[in-house]
Design a protein around this motif. Structure first.
Motif, PDB file in Angstrom:
ATOM      1  N   LEU A 285      40.892  56.387  63.018  1.00 44.15           N
ATOM      2  CA  LEU A 285      41.168  57.823  63.072  1.00 44.15           C
ATOM      3  C   LEU A 285      42.593  58.142  62.619  1.00 44.15           C
ATOM      4  CD1 LEU A 285      39.538  58.665  66.526  1.00 44.15           C
ATOM      5  CD2 LEU A 285      38.691  59.382  64.278  1.00 44.15           C
ATOM      6  N   HIS A 286      43.535  57.271  62.975  1.00 40.87           N
ATOM      7  CA  HIS A 286      44.948  57.513  62.696  1.00 40.87           C
ATOM      8  C   HIS A 286      45.609  56.219  62.252  1.00 40.87           C
ATOM      9  CE1 HIS A 286      44.984  61.595  64.355  1.00 40.87           C
ATOM     10  NE2 HIS A 286      44.243  61.117  65.348  1.00 40.87           N
ATOM     11  N   THR A 287      45.374  55.805  61.014  1.00 45.65           N
ATOM     12  CA  THR A 287      46.007  54.592  60.517  1.00 45.65           C
ATOM     13  C   THR A 287      47.518  54.792  60.502  1.00 45.65           C
ATOM     14  OG1 THR A 287      44.098  54.098  59.135  1.00 45.65           O
ATOM     15  CG2 THR A 287      46.163  52.984  58.590  1.00 45.65           C
ATOM     16  N   PRO A 288      48.271  53.994  61.270  1.00 45.89           N
ATOM     17  CA  PRO A 288      49.719  54.214  61.339  1.00 45.89           C
ATOM     18  C   PRO A 288      50.398  53.921  60.012  1.00 45.89           C
ATOM     19  CG  PRO A 288      49.102  52.208  62.510  1.00 45.89           C
ATOM     20  CD  PRO A 288      47.831  52.879  62.118  1.00 45.89           C
ATOM     21  N   ALA A 289      51.417  54.684  59.697  1.00 45.20           N
ATOM     22  CA  ALA A 289      52.178  54.502  58.466  1.00 45.20           C
ATOM     23  C   ALA A 289      53.645  54.776  58.755  1.00 45.20           C
ATOM     24  CB  ALA A 289      51.658  55.449  57.379  1.00 45.20           C
ATOM     25  N   GLY A 290      54.503  54.291  57.856  1.00 46.48           N
ATOM     26  CA  GLY A 290      55.923  54.535  58.020  1.00 46.48           C
ATOM     27  C   GLY A 290      56.526  53.869  59.238  1.00 46.48           C
ATOM     28  N   GLY A 291      55.895  52.787  59.708  1.00 49.40           N
ATOM     29  CA  GLY A 291      56.412  52.071  60.864  1.00 49.40           C
ATOM     30  C   GLY A 291      56.049  52.683  62.202  1.00 49.40           C
ATOM     31  N   ALA A 292      55.130  53.646  62.197  1.00 48.83           N
ATOM     32  CA  ALA A 292      54.782  54.353  63.435  1.00 48.83           C
ATOM     33  C   ALA A 292      54.024  53.443  64.398  1.00 48.83           C
ATOM     34  CB  ALA A 292      53.932  55.573  63.112  1.00 48.83           C
ATOM     35  N   VAL A 293      54.086  53.798  65.683  1.00 48.94           N
ATOM     36  CA  VAL A 293      53.297  53.155  66.725  1.00 48.94           C
ATOM     37  C   VAL A 293      52.353  54.209  67.284  1.00 48.94           C
ATOM     38  CG1 VAL A 293      53.315  51.962  68.943  1.00 48.94           C
ATOM     39  CG2 VAL A 293      55.153  51.555  67.300  1.00 48.94           C
ATOM     40  N   VAL A 294      51.056  53.929  67.232  1.00 55.21           N
ATOM     41  CA  VAL A 294      50.049  54.856  67.737  1.00 55.21           C
ATOM     42  C   VAL A 294      49.538  54.324  69.071  1.00 55.21           C
ATOM     43  CG1 VAL A 294      47.817  55.928  67.309  1.00 55.21           C
ATOM     44  CG2 VAL A 294      49.387  55.542  65.407  1.00 55.21           C
ATOM     45  N   ASP A 295      49.651  55.135  70.110  1.00 59.03           N
ATOM     46  CA  ASP A 295      49.174  54.763  71.438  1.00 59.03           C
ATOM     47  C   ASP A 295      47.815  55.421  71.660  1.00 59.03           C
ATOM     48  OD1 ASP A 295      48.706  54.315  74.156  1.00 59.03           O
ATOM     49  OD2 ASP A 295      50.819  54.505  74.672  1.00 59.03           O
ATOM     50  N   THR A 296      46.815  54.593  71.928  1.00 61.05           N
ATOM     51  CA  THR A 296      45.464  55.142  72.104  1.00 61.05           C
ATOM     52  C   THR A 296      45.391  56.117  73.280  1.00 61.05           C
ATOM     53  OG1 THR A 296      44.855  53.223  73.477  1.00 61.05           O
ATOM     54  CG2 THR A 296      44.377  53.093  71.113  1.00 61.05           C
ATOM     55  N   GLU A 297      46.305  55.990  74.243  1.00 59.25           N
ATOM     56  CA  GLU A 297      46.296  56.901  75.388  1.00 59.25           C
ATOM     57  C   GLU A 297      46.577  58.344  74.971  1.00 59.25           C
ATOM     58  OE1 GLU A 297      45.734  55.521  78.871  1.00 59.25           O
ATOM     59  OE2 GLU A 297      44.830  54.373  77.236  1.00 59.25           O
ATOM     60  N   ASP A 298      47.187  58.521  73.805  1.00 60.37           N
ATOM     61  CA  ASP A 298      47.495  59.865  73.316  1.00 60.37           C
ATOM     62  C   ASP A 298      46.336  60.488  72.540  1.00 60.37           C
ATOM     63  OD1 ASP A 298      50.034  59.594  74.375  1.00 60.37           O
ATOM     64  OD2 ASP A 298      50.876  58.781  72.513  1.00 60.37           O
ATOM     65  N   HIS A 299      45.221  59.781  72.429  1.00 60.32           N
ATOM     66  CA  HIS A 299      44.117  60.269  71.589  1.00 60.32           C
ATOM     67  C   HIS A 299      42.775  60.192  72.310  1.00 60.32           C
ATOM     68  CE1 HIS A 299      46.667  60.495  67.984  1.00 60.32           C
ATOM     69  NE2 HIS A 299      47.260  59.417  68.481  1.00 60.32           N
ATOM     70  N   LEU A 300      42.805  60.288  73.628  1.00 62.01           N
ATOM     71  CA  LEU A 300      41.566  60.151  74.392  1.00 62.01           C
ATOM     72  C   LEU A 300      40.585  61.274  74.094  1.00 62.01           C
ATOM     73  CD1 LEU A 300      42.982  58.982  77.856  1.00 62.01           C
ATOM     74  CD2 LEU A 300      42.015  57.595  76.005  1.00 62.01           C
ATOM     75  N   THR A 301      41.067  62.514  74.018  1.00 61.30           N
ATOM     76  CA  THR A 301      40.166  63.644  73.732  1.00 61.30           C
ATOM     77  C   THR A 301      39.488  63.451  72.384  1.00 61.30           C
ATOM     78  OG1 THR A 301      41.547  65.147  75.028  1.00 61.30           O
ATOM     79  CG2 THR A 301      40.031  66.138  73.444  1.00 61.30           C
ATOM     80  N   GLU A 302      40.272  63.086  71.416  1.00 61.45           N
ATOM     81  CA  GLU A 302      39.721  62.882  70.080  1.00 61.45           C
ATOM     82  C   GLU A 302      38.701  61.754  70.065  1.00 61.45           C
ATOM     83  OE1 GLU A 302      41.432  62.356  65.526  1.00 61.45           O
ATOM     84  OE2 GLU A 302      42.800  62.512  67.231  1.00 61.45           O
ATOM     85  N   LEU A 303      38.969  60.698  70.824  1.00 55.51           N
ATOM     86  CA  LEU A 303      38.012  59.597  70.901  1.00 55.51           C
ATOM     87  C   LEU A 303      36.691  60.057  71.510  1.00 55.51           C
ATOM     88  CD1 LEU A 303      40.342  56.710  72.114  1.00 55.51           C
ATOM     89  CD2 LEU A 303      39.074  56.749  69.966  1.00 55.51           C
ATOM     90  N   VAL A 304      36.782  60.869  72.558  1.00 52.37           N
ATOM     91  CA  VAL A 304      35.563  61.334  73.229  1.00 52.37           C
ATOM     92  C   VAL A 304      34.733  62.199  72.297  1.00 52.37           C
ATOM     93  CG1 VAL A 304      34.665  62.766  75.090  1.00 52.37           C
ATOM     94  CG2 VAL A 304      36.518  61.154  75.551  1.00 52.37           C
ATOM     95  N   VAL A 305      35.356  63.173  71.661  1.00 54.04           N
ATOM     96  CA  VAL A 305      34.573  64.111  70.850  1.00 54.04           C
ATOM     97  C   VAL A 305      34.104  63.493  69.541  1.00 54.04           C
ATOM     98  CG1 VAL A 305      35.705  66.108  71.862  1.00 54.04           C
ATOM     99  CG2 VAL A 305      36.636  65.112  69.762  1.00 54.04           C
ATOM    100  N   SER A 306      34.734  62.375  69.139  1.00 52.95           N
ATOM    101  CA  SER A 306      34.299  61.730  67.895  1.00 52.95           C
ATOM    102  C   SER A 306      33.406  60.528  68.143  1.00 52.95           C
ATOM    103  CB  SER A 306      35.521  61.300  67.076  1.00 52.95           C
ATOM    104  OG  SER A 306      36.272  60.329  67.788  1.00 52.95           O
ATOM    105  N   ALA A 307      33.002  60.329  69.411  1.00 54.92           N
ATOM    106  CA  ALA A 307      32.194  59.154  69.737  1.00 54.92           C
ATOM    107  C   ALA A 307      30.852  59.162  69.020  1.00 54.92           C
ATOM    108  CB  ALA A 307      31.984  59.067  71.248  1.00 54.92           C
TER     109      ALA A 307
END
Length: 397
Positions: A285-307
């Motif tokens: 859903l959010h391929t990190p770029a530019g050295g970013a760190v993506v925390d799955t805890e910040d995307h729980l709503t998106e995970l639920v609705v895109s299940a």
């Protein structure tokens, strides 16, 4: 300049020198063992009991081999040293398997050489041997001990390298089993084979293989690395990190900054597959770029609705059906305004600030939306459906 030690393989001592030494070997072995036990604490326990008697016999055999070596006829092509070196090599491997360090082993050789020489020299002095012969004999003793030490060092190093490779293979097998979601009994057996102490939880970190190799030494020593395990994500590795919760999770995030990483949730170690699966979903859903760190805890709503993508698409189509008659650009602006209106619970000023438009523009667009939806915008069921349908922006909105 110091001359090198004499080659113990080629030197010979006469029988009148060697015979008294051979008779005194049992007592020399006893004295040698006693000194090693006293001066090298790591060997105090192994030398106790029946094992101590075996070691005493082994020391006596090593000294006997030395005497055989230096008393051979000059024409004897054989070499008893080979067997002694093989035994010393095996001793080194055994010490590594027992968890004893090379320091203890080398200390034992130093003590053994000193005491053996002292006792053997005393025998030679007692039989009236000249000083030159005794000096030669001392040089041979220490040359012999050097040969045995080198063989044991090689055996110790080889055993550590071998056991290290075996353990690494077992750790990799454990990581593979965790990612595959094997049953608990399989995972527990794999952990025991790998001599790995399970933590309470594991957190999956998904990142490029090159970054994983550089970071592994900065993490908990129990971290399990696994590269090449995700066919759909070539070049990516998984790190299973023990217990990075609370402040530790923030520390982990700082370590990963600059490495295009995704951090999964903490899960009981037997259920680590769940953390891996979530990290993979968020990466898609959010391929990190530019050295970013993506925390799955910040995307729980998106995970639920895109299940269930198909169900979400059907819900969006139904929820946005009243906009079907609007032109493309106008429809996109209305959808954008409706999403912000839902998020900000109808606060016009907040919607205007988010969309960078005048509040009057928000008023105009909402008036149009009320014309299209009618009383549906007051229906809790429809509001819920619209909120879910618009929770994940779709390209083209």
């Amino acid at each position: 300049m110091l001359e090198p030690l004499r080659d113990v393989r080629s030197y010979r001592l006469p029988a009148e020198v060697v015979d008294p030494l051979r008779r005194g070997l049992p007592e020399v072995a006893v004295q040698t063992i006693a000194a090693i036990t006293m001066e090298v604490p790591a060997y105090a326990e192994p030398f106790a009991g029946e094992l101590g008697h075996k070691i005493e016999r082994a020391v006596q055999a090593a000294l006997g081999t030395f005497l055989n070596l230096v008393s051979r006829p000059g024409t004897d092509p054989g070499t008893p040293l080979a067997a002694a070196l093989e035994a010393a090599y095996a001793l080194g491997r055994g010490e590594a398997r027992s968890g004893r360090s090379l320091d203890a082993l080398l200390a034992a050789y130093r003590v053994g050489a000193r005491v053996a020489w002292r006792e053997l020299a005393a025998i030679s002095v007692g039989t009236g041997q000249p000083a030159g012969t005794i000096a030669d004999f001392a040089e041979l003793v220490f040359a012999y001990i050097d040969e045995l030490s080198a063989a044991s060092v090689a055996g110790h190093a080889d055993e550590l390298a071998t056991s290290g490779r075996i353990r690494l293979r077992h750790l990799q097998q454990l990581a593979q089993a965790l990612v595959a979601g094997e049953p608990a009994h399989v995972l527990q057996a794999a952990a025991e084979r790998a001599d790995w102490t399970p933590p309470q939880t594991l957190t999956a970190v998904l990142l490029p293989e090159r970054a994983a190799r550089g970071l592994i030494d900065l993490l908990d020593p129990r971290t399990l690395p696994l590269a090449g395990a995700l066919p759909d994500l070539p070049g990516m590795a998984v790190l299973l990190v023990p217990d990075p919760q609370g402040a530790s999770r923030a520390h982990l995030t700082r370590l990963l900054t600059g490495h295009n990483a995704v951090i999964g949730p903490a899960r009981p170690w037997l259920l680590a597959q769940g953390s891996v699966d979530r990290a993979i979903r968020v990466h898609r859903l959010h391929t990190p770029a530019g050295g970013a760190v993506v925390d799955t805890e910040d995307h729980l709503t998106e995970l639920v609705v895109s299940a269930d993508p198909e169900a979400l698409a059907d819900l969006r189509e139904r929820a946005l059906a009243p906009l079907a008659g609007e032109r493309g650009t106008a429809a996109a602006k209305l959808v954008e305004t409706l999403r912000s209106w839902l998020v900000h619970q109808g606060r016009r000023e907040d919607v205007a600030a988010e969309l960078f438009v005048h509040p009057q523009t928000v008023r105009y667009r909402m008036a149009r939306l009320r014309e299209l939806y009618g009383e549906k915008l007051k229906d809790p069921g429809w509001v819920l459906a619209l909120t879910i349908a618009l929770a994940v922006p779709v390209t083209g909105d």
